[in-house]
Design a protein around this motif. Structure first.
Motif, PDB file in Angstrom:
ATOM      1  N   SER A   5      37.585  48.841  46.187  1.00  0.00           N
ATOM      2  CA  SER A   5      37.397  47.587  46.927  1.00  0.00           C
ATOM      3  C   SER A   5      36.564  47.805  48.189  1.00  0.00           C
ATOM      4  O   SER A   5      35.817  46.939  48.598  1.00  0.00           O
ATOM      5  CB  SER A   5      38.745  46.960  47.278  1.00  0.00           C
ATOM      6  OG  SER A   5      39.470  47.806  48.156  1.00  0.00           O
ATOM      7  N   ALA A  10      35.297  43.959  51.405  1.00  0.00           N
ATOM      8  CA  ALA A  10      36.657  43.982  51.931  1.00  0.00           C
ATOM      9  C   ALA A  10      37.719  43.803  50.858  1.00  0.00           C
ATOM     10  O   ALA A  10      38.880  44.069  51.098  1.00  0.00           O
ATOM     11  CB  ALA A  10      36.806  42.891  52.986  1.00  0.00           C
ATOM     12  N   HIS A  12      39.787  41.383  47.799  1.00  0.00           N
ATOM     13  CA  HIS A  12      40.277  40.020  47.603  1.00  0.00           C
ATOM     14  C   HIS A  12      41.209  39.602  48.734  1.00  0.00           C
ATOM     15  O   HIS A  12      42.163  40.304  49.044  1.00  0.00           O
ATOM     16  CB  HIS A  12      41.010  39.940  46.262  1.00  0.00           C
ATOM     17  CG  HIS A  12      41.521  38.575  45.943  1.00  0.00           C
ATOM     18  ND1 HIS A  12      40.697  37.583  45.456  1.00  0.00           N
ATOM     19  CD2 HIS A  12      42.745  38.029  46.048  1.00  0.00           C
ATOM     20  CE1 HIS A  12      41.419  36.489  45.271  1.00  0.00           C
ATOM     21  NE2 HIS A  12      42.654  36.738  45.625  1.00  0.00           N
ATOM     22  N   ASP A  13      40.923  38.484  49.351  1.00  0.00           N
ATOM     23  CA  ASP A  13      41.786  37.902  50.379  1.00  0.00           C
ATOM     24  C   ASP A  13      42.366  36.617  49.803  1.00  0.00           C
ATOM     25  O   ASP A  13      41.655  35.624  49.651  1.00  0.00           O
ATOM     26  CB  ASP A  13      40.973  37.596  51.633  1.00  0.00           C
ATOM     27  CG  ASP A  13      41.792  36.952  52.731  1.00  0.00           C
ATOM     28  OD1 ASP A  13      42.997  36.701  52.533  1.00  0.00           O
ATOM     29  OD2 ASP A  13      41.219  36.693  53.808  1.00  0.00           O
ATOM     30  N   PRO A  14      43.659  36.604  49.461  1.00  0.00           N
ATOM     31  CA  PRO A  14      44.239  35.421  48.819  1.00  0.00           C
ATOM     32  C   PRO A  14      44.176  34.157  49.676  1.00  0.00           C
ATOM     33  O   PRO A  14      44.224  33.054  49.159  1.00  0.00           O
ATOM     34  CB  PRO A  14      45.688  35.823  48.532  1.00  0.00           C
ATOM     35  CG  PRO A  14      45.946  37.058  49.296  1.00  0.00           C
ATOM     36  CD  PRO A  14      44.629  37.676  49.628  1.00  0.00           C
ATOM     37  N   GLU A  15      44.027  34.314  50.981  1.00  0.00           N
ATOM     38  CA  GLU A  15      43.933  33.145  51.865  1.00  0.00           C
ATOM     39  C   GLU A  15      42.523  32.546  51.873  1.00  0.00           C
ATOM     40  O   GLU A  15      42.367  31.354  52.074  1.00  0.00           O
ATOM     41  CB  GLU A  15      44.339  33.537  53.289  1.00  0.00           C
ATOM     42  CG  GLU A  15      45.758  34.028  53.402  1.00  0.00           C
ATOM     43  CD  GLU A  15      46.780  32.968  53.037  1.00  0.00           C
ATOM     44  OE1 GLU A  15      46.576  31.788  53.397  1.00  0.00           O
ATOM     45  OE2 GLU A  15      47.781  33.322  52.394  1.00  0.00           O
ATOM     46  N   ALA A  16      41.508  33.372  51.651  1.00  0.00           N
ATOM     47  CA  ALA A  16      40.127  32.898  51.777  1.00  0.00           C
ATOM     48  C   ALA A  16      39.368  32.812  50.456  1.00  0.00           C
ATOM     49  O   ALA A  16      38.436  32.028  50.335  1.00  0.00           O
ATOM     50  CB  ALA A  16      39.361  33.818  52.730  1.00  0.00           C
ATOM     51  N   ASP A  17      39.742  33.627  49.464  1.00  0.00           N
ATOM     52  CA  ASP A  17      38.991  33.696  48.207  1.00  0.00           C
ATOM     53  C   ASP A  17      39.626  32.809  47.139  1.00  0.00           C
ATOM     54  O   ASP A  17      40.823  32.559  47.162  1.00  0.00           O
ATOM     55  CB  ASP A  17      38.931  35.138  47.693  1.00  0.00           C
ATOM     56  CG  ASP A  17      38.094  36.022  48.600  1.00  0.00           C
ATOM     57  OD1 ASP A  17      37.034  35.558  49.047  1.00  0.00           O
ATOM     58  OD2 ASP A  17      38.513  37.154  48.859  1.00  0.00           O
ATOM     59  N   CYS A  39      35.362  36.630  45.977  1.00  0.00           N
ATOM     60  CA  CYS A  39      35.337  37.951  46.618  1.00  0.00           C
ATOM     61  C   CYS A  39      34.338  38.885  45.947  1.00  0.00           C
ATOM     62  O   CYS A  39      34.088  39.984  46.429  1.00  0.00           O
ATOM     63  CB  CYS A  39      36.728  38.584  46.605  1.00  0.00           C
ATOM     64  SG  CYS A  39      37.286  39.205  45.001  1.00  0.00           S
ATOM     65  N   GLY A  64      44.989  40.473  43.206  1.00  0.00           N
ATOM     66  CA  GLY A  64      43.765  40.969  43.818  1.00  0.00           C
ATOM     67  C   GLY A  64      43.103  42.079  43.029  1.00  0.00           C
ATOM     68  O   GLY A  64      42.143  42.679  43.482  1.00  0.00           O
TER      69      GLY A  64
END
Length: 65
Positions: A5, A10, A12-17, A39, A64
């Motif tokens: 990764s 960065a 996978h960001d579960p809040e943004a992706d 992501c 992720g």
């Protein structure tokens, strides 16, 4: 040592992706599907197997990976 990764960003960001299924129409009338994420992650392309690709998308969104 960098993880995979870190090599591609960065991770996978579960809040943004957001993960989604990308459909493709093929010349012979069949359909292909690919799970993708904002992501940068993507799956292989599968022909006429929408539910499997939906499951891949959900698994990525949840873990992720």
């Amino acid at each position: 040592m960098f993880g995979l990764s870190n090599l591609f960003g960065a991770g996978h960001d579960p809040e943004a992706d957001s993960a989604y299924v990308q459909p493709y129409a093929l010349a012979d009338g069949s359909r292909a599907y690919q799970a993708r994420c904002s992501c940068g992650w993507f799956s292989d392309i599968y022909i006429d197997d929408l539910q499997f690709v939906r499951d891949l998308r959900q698994q990525h969104a949840d873990t992720g990976q």
